[in-house]
Design a protein around this motif. Sequence first.
Motif, short mmCIF file in Angstrom:
data_model
loop_
_atom_site.label_atom_id
_atom_site.label_comp_id
_atom_site.label_asym_id
_atom_site.label_seq_id
_atom_site.Cartn_x
_atom_site.Cartn_y
_atom_site.Cartn_z
N ARG A 146 6.31 -4.81 -1.51
CA ARG A 146 7.16 -4.84 -2.70
C ARG A 146 8.29 -3.86 -2.42
O ARG A 146 8.06 -2.67 -2.33
CB ARG A 146 6.38 -4.41 -3.95
N ASP A 150 -2.28 14.17 -4.62
CA ASP A 150 -2.96 12.88 -4.76
C ASP A 150 -3.24 12.20 -3.42
O ASP A 150 -4.16 11.40 -3.31
CB ASP A 150 -2.15 11.94 -5.66
N TYR A 205 5.59 6.84 0.13
CA TYR A 205 5.68 7.11 -1.32
C TYR A 205 5.83 8.61 -1.61
O TYR A 205 6.18 8.99 -2.71
CB TYR A 205 4.45 6.56 -2.04
N GLU A 247 6.70 9.22 -5.86
CA GLU A 247 5.74 8.38 -6.57
C GLU A 247 4.32 8.83 -6.27
O GLU A 247 3.38 8.55 -7.00
CB GLU A 247 5.90 6.91 -6.15
N LEU A 248 4.19 9.50 -5.14
CA LEU A 248 2.89 10.04 -4.76
C LEU A 248 3.08 11.53 -4.50
O LEU A 248 4.04 11.93 -3.84
CB LEU A 248 2.40 9.35 -3.47
N ALA A 296 -0.78 4.64 5.18
CA ALA A 296 -0.02 3.53 4.59
C ALA A 296 0.86 3.95 3.41
O ALA A 296 1.86 3.32 3.12
CB ALA A 296 -0.98 2.42 4.14
N VAL A 297 0.47 5.02 2.72
CA VAL A 297 1.24 5.38 1.52
C VAL A 297 2.15 6.59 1.74
O VAL A 297 2.75 7.08 0.79
CB VAL A 297 0.32 5.63 0.30
N VAL A 355 -6.77 13.27 -2.37
CA VAL A 355 -7.90 13.26 -3.32
C VAL A 355 -9.04 12.37 -2.82
O VAL A 355 -10.20 12.77 -2.81
CB VAL A 355 -7.44 12.77 -4.72
N LYS A 356 -8.69 11.16 -2.37
CA LYS A 356 -9.74 10.22 -1.98
C LYS A 356 -10.55 10.77 -0.81
O LYS A 356 -11.78 10.73 -0.82
CB LYS A 356 -9.12 8.87 -1.61
N SER A 392 -4.57 8.30 3.85
CA SER A 392 -4.21 6.98 4.36
C SER A 392 -2.73 6.94 4.71
O SER A 392 -1.88 7.10 3.84
CB SER A 392 -4.53 5.95 3.28
N ASN A 416 0.04 -9.03 5.18
CA ASN A 416 0.98 -8.00 4.73
C ASN A 416 1.52 -8.33 3.35
O ASN A 416 1.73 -9.50 3.04
CB ASN A 416 2.14 -7.88 5.71
N TYR A 417 1.73 -7.30 2.59
CA TYR A 417 2.29 -7.47 1.25
C TYR A 417 3.29 -6.35 1.07
O TYR A 417 2.97 -5.19 1.30
CB TYR A 417 1.15 -7.34 0.23
N LYS A 434 12.53 3.91 0.03
CA LYS A 434 12.35 5.14 -0.77
C LYS A 434 13.54 6.08 -0.58
O LYS A 434 13.98 6.73 -1.54
CB LYS A 434 11.06 5.86 -0.36
N LEU A 454 -3.97 -1.73 7.37
CA LEU A 454 -4.99 -0.98 6.65
C LEU A 454 -6.26 -1.78 6.33
O LEU A 454 -7.37 -1.31 6.61
CB LEU A 454 -4.38 -0.36 5.38
N PRO A 455 -6.16 -2.98 5.74
CA PRO A 455 -7.42 -3.67 5.38
C PRO A 455 -8.32 -3.94 6.59
O PRO A 455 -9.54 -3.80 6.48
CB PRO A 455 -6.94 -4.99 4.77
#
Lengths: 425, 418
Positions: free
Chosen positions: B323, B59, B49, B54-55, B45-46, B62-63, B43, B320-321, B162, B292-293
Motif C-alpha cells: 500500500r 513498538d 515505518y 507511524e511506528l 519488514a516494518v 514489543v513483539k 521484523s 507481495n502486498y 515514507k 516475511l510470510p
Amino acid sequence: MLNNTLTVRDNCPPSCTLCVEACSRRTVSVSEPLIEKIDLPEVNFHSVLTCNQCSQPECLAVCPTGAISKSDSGTVVLDSDRCVGCSICNLVCPYGGIVPKKAEHKSQKCDYCGDDPQCSKACPNNIISYDKASVMAEQMGEDLLSPGLPYCAGCGMELVDRQTLQILGKDVVLFGAPSCNVLSSKAKVPYYGTLMTQVASSATGVSRYFRHIGKDTICLAIIGDGATADLGFGQLSAAAERGERILYICYDNEAYMNTGIQRSSTTPYGSWTNTTQVGSRGRGRQGAPKNVPLLMAYHGIKYTATATLAYPEDFMRKLLKAKEAVKEGMAYIHVLAPCPTGWKFDPCRVVEVTKAAVESNYFPLWEAENGIFKLTHEVKNPALIQNFTKMMKRFAHLSEEEIKHLQEYVNFSFEQIKRIAASKG
Amino acid sequence: MDSCKYLIIGAGPAALAAAQAIRTCDKNADITLVTREHNLPYSPAVLPYLLSGELTEKDLFVKGRDLLADLKVKLICNKEVAAVLHETNEVKFTSGECQKYDKLLIATGAGPQIPAIENLESDQIYTFRTFDDFEKLQKTLTNKQSIAIYGAGLVAVEAAEKLCMAGHAVTIIARSSLLRKYFSPKNVAVLEQAFSKHGGRILTNNTLVSAKKVENKLELMVSNGEKLVVDRLIVATGVTANMVENDLIPRVSGGLKVGKHMETALPNIYAAGDVAAAPSFYNGQNAPCPILPEAVLQGKIAGANMAGKKIAYAGWIPGNYLRCFDESLFSIGITDAQLEMAYQVLEKQEGSSTLKLLFKDEYLVGAEGLNMKSIHPGVFLKLIKEQIPVEKNQELLLAKPRETACWLMLKHGKTQAV
C-alpha cells in the motif's frame, strides 16, 4: 481452553444484509463493516465472511509489530495503535478475515465487538449465532472420573462419561451392568451394578426411594445398546411408559462389544460382526436396525435426544435439559459410541468417525421435548455414506449395490425424523 | 536427562517462529538465539515505518521482547558466528569462543548487496536492512533533504514513500523499473505516477556510475549522463544471504540449500528464512524467497522438525502486498505469463482497478491486482497453495474475484495443515 465461537450456518437469503449493516453500526460513528456478504447467484451461494478466529492464526504469526494477539476467550484481536498497515496479515489470511481501513493506513478485523457481536444479534434467521465459552465452562463441574481408564485404546466413552458427570454433578447414583463401561471403580459417585435385563427397573426402585425420602438425587443409567435395545428393552419401555424419574443414557456401539462383537438390534445394515459374518453365505447384518431413540420418544417421555462426543456443546445442552426433565419424568439420551475394536478403525480417529456419522446423516442429532421434535444440528451438505463407511473395516466388503442400499436407509430415516420435526410432533 | 540444546543463529522472524515451534513441541528445550545486532528481535519488514513515525522504536521491539519472555528463550547479542563446526556440534564466534548445540538453525537473514560504484566510500552510503541502518539514517534526517535511493525493491519503495511523505526530495535510481520482480509494468507505471504526484523522481533503466563527495554533499553520476547533487545516498540494490562459514553446506542461488524439512546436508543443522534456498512450490527448484510470510513459515517448519516432528514444507510461493500512497498492489505466485506459454491468462480493468489471473488447467497459479476494492489476497494464496480446483469457474473468478474465491475456499473448506 474453551473459545467463544461465531457460527455461520447454511445459505443466507440473497437480499439480506442486516448483519453487515449492524456491523457498520457497531461503534458510535458509522464504520466499515468487518463482516462481508458474499452473493454468488451464479452458483446459488449466499453467505457471509468474517474472521474465523483461528486457533493458530497465521496473521498473528506474521504480524511484524505484534499488533495482533489472542484474548483469553480465543478472540484474535488487532490493536490499532500498534498496527502500521503493512497488510502482511491480509496477504496470509486464508479466510479473508482482514479488512484494510480506507481512510487510514491500517488494517482491521472482527473482534466479536468485544464479546458482544452485533451481527448475530441482527440476524433474523438464526444463521449467525454466537456461543460463549463461559456458558459451557460454567456448567462444567468437578471431574468425577478417577485416573486410569478401563477402555480399549481410542474408545470415546471416557469423554462421554467424563462430560456427563461433570455436567450432572455429584448428586448422582450410577446404574450399569456387565459392559465395556463398568464404572464401579472409576466414578466418584455410587455405582449400582445389576443385570443387563434390569438396568431400568433397578434405577426405578432406587429413584422411587429417593422421592420417598424427599431427595432429588439423579438416578443415572449409562449402558450399552445390547442391554437397551435387546435384553432390557421390556423393562426400559415399561419404565418409560410409567414416566419413572430416571436419566437413561444408552451408549450405542452397535453390537455386543464387551462379549466379543456380536450383533445387536442396533447393528446397521451390512455391518460385519462375529455373528453376522461375511463369506460365501453371509453379507453382514441384514435388515434395518431398531431406531431406539425414536421408539423412546414415542413413549411420550419428558425428554429424548441423540448426542455424540464430537459435538460437545450440543451434548452439554442436552444433558442440561435432561437434568431438568428428570425432576418430573424420564429422560433418555442415545449416544453414538464408535468402537475402534468392533468397527475396526484406527484408534486415533474416534472423533473423526463420530463427526462423519453426523455429517452424513447416519446419526442425525435431534431432541424431543414433551413430544416436540427438533433437529439440533442440521447438516448443510450431507456427505455420502461412503465417507463414513470407508473409515472402518466392518463395512469394507460392501458392494456398490449394498452401499446404495445403506444410503437409501440413511436417507429414509433422516427424512423420517426431519418430517416429524417439521410437523412439530 | 539433560534438555536438548537448540541454538539459533539470527533473531529475525524465522528465528522467532522456530523458537516458538520448538517450545510447542518441547517444554524443556534449552533455546538460545544469538545475533550480531545489539538490540531485541524485530521484523525488518516494518523498518520503513520508523521514518514516517507511524511506528515508534518502542513498538518495533514489543513483539520480540514479549515472545522471548513467553517462550523462555535466551538471547545473546553482539556475537557473530565465525564458523559452524559440525563435527563437534559447535559454533565458533568471532570472539574465539565456542558454543555447543544439539540442533542448530541458521536463520541469519540477508544483508545489502553493494554494487561497485566508483569513488564511493562505505561511510558515505546508507543501507536499509537493519535497525542500526535506520537509526543511523534517522539521525541525519533532521531537516528536509535531498535523498537518492539506488535500487527499487519493496523496502526501497516503501522507504521512499515514507521519505516523500515526510517532505524530503527523493530520487529513485532504478536499474530497470520500480519493483520489476514483483509487479507487472502496467501496475508499476501507476505507482510511478503516484510518486511524481508526491514530488518523488524516478530514473528508470539507469545505473549509478560514480559518487563524489563535494563538501557536505554527494555528486552522483548516472549512466544517462545526468549529474545529481544530494545530501544522502541510500543503496538498496538487492540483498545477499548472510552466510556462515562452512563449505560443506551446499549453496544454491545464493542461499543455503535445504530440503523440504528445512534440513541442510549436515546432520542436526537446519536453515530457514532469507538465508535458506528452499524448494519452490511450483517446480521444486531451490532458491531463497526473501519475504516475511515464507520466513515465518520456514522457521515454524524448521523448528518443529528440529524438535522431532516430521513436517514437510510445501514450497514457497512469492506473495507481495504494497500500500503505497493511495495505491494498493498485490501479486501472488506466478504473474509473468511469458515464463511459460501453458498458462491461461485472464485480465480485466474496471476504472482504476485491474486484476490478472493465471491458471494452469483447472488450478489458479498466480494473481495480480491493482486497487481492487476489498480484496483478500490470502484467499487467492490458499486457492493456489491447497490446489483447490477452480474447475469451470475461471471467468466467474475474474468477474467476481472476492465472492468466487471465498466460495471456492468455503466449498472446499480445507484447513491449514501446519
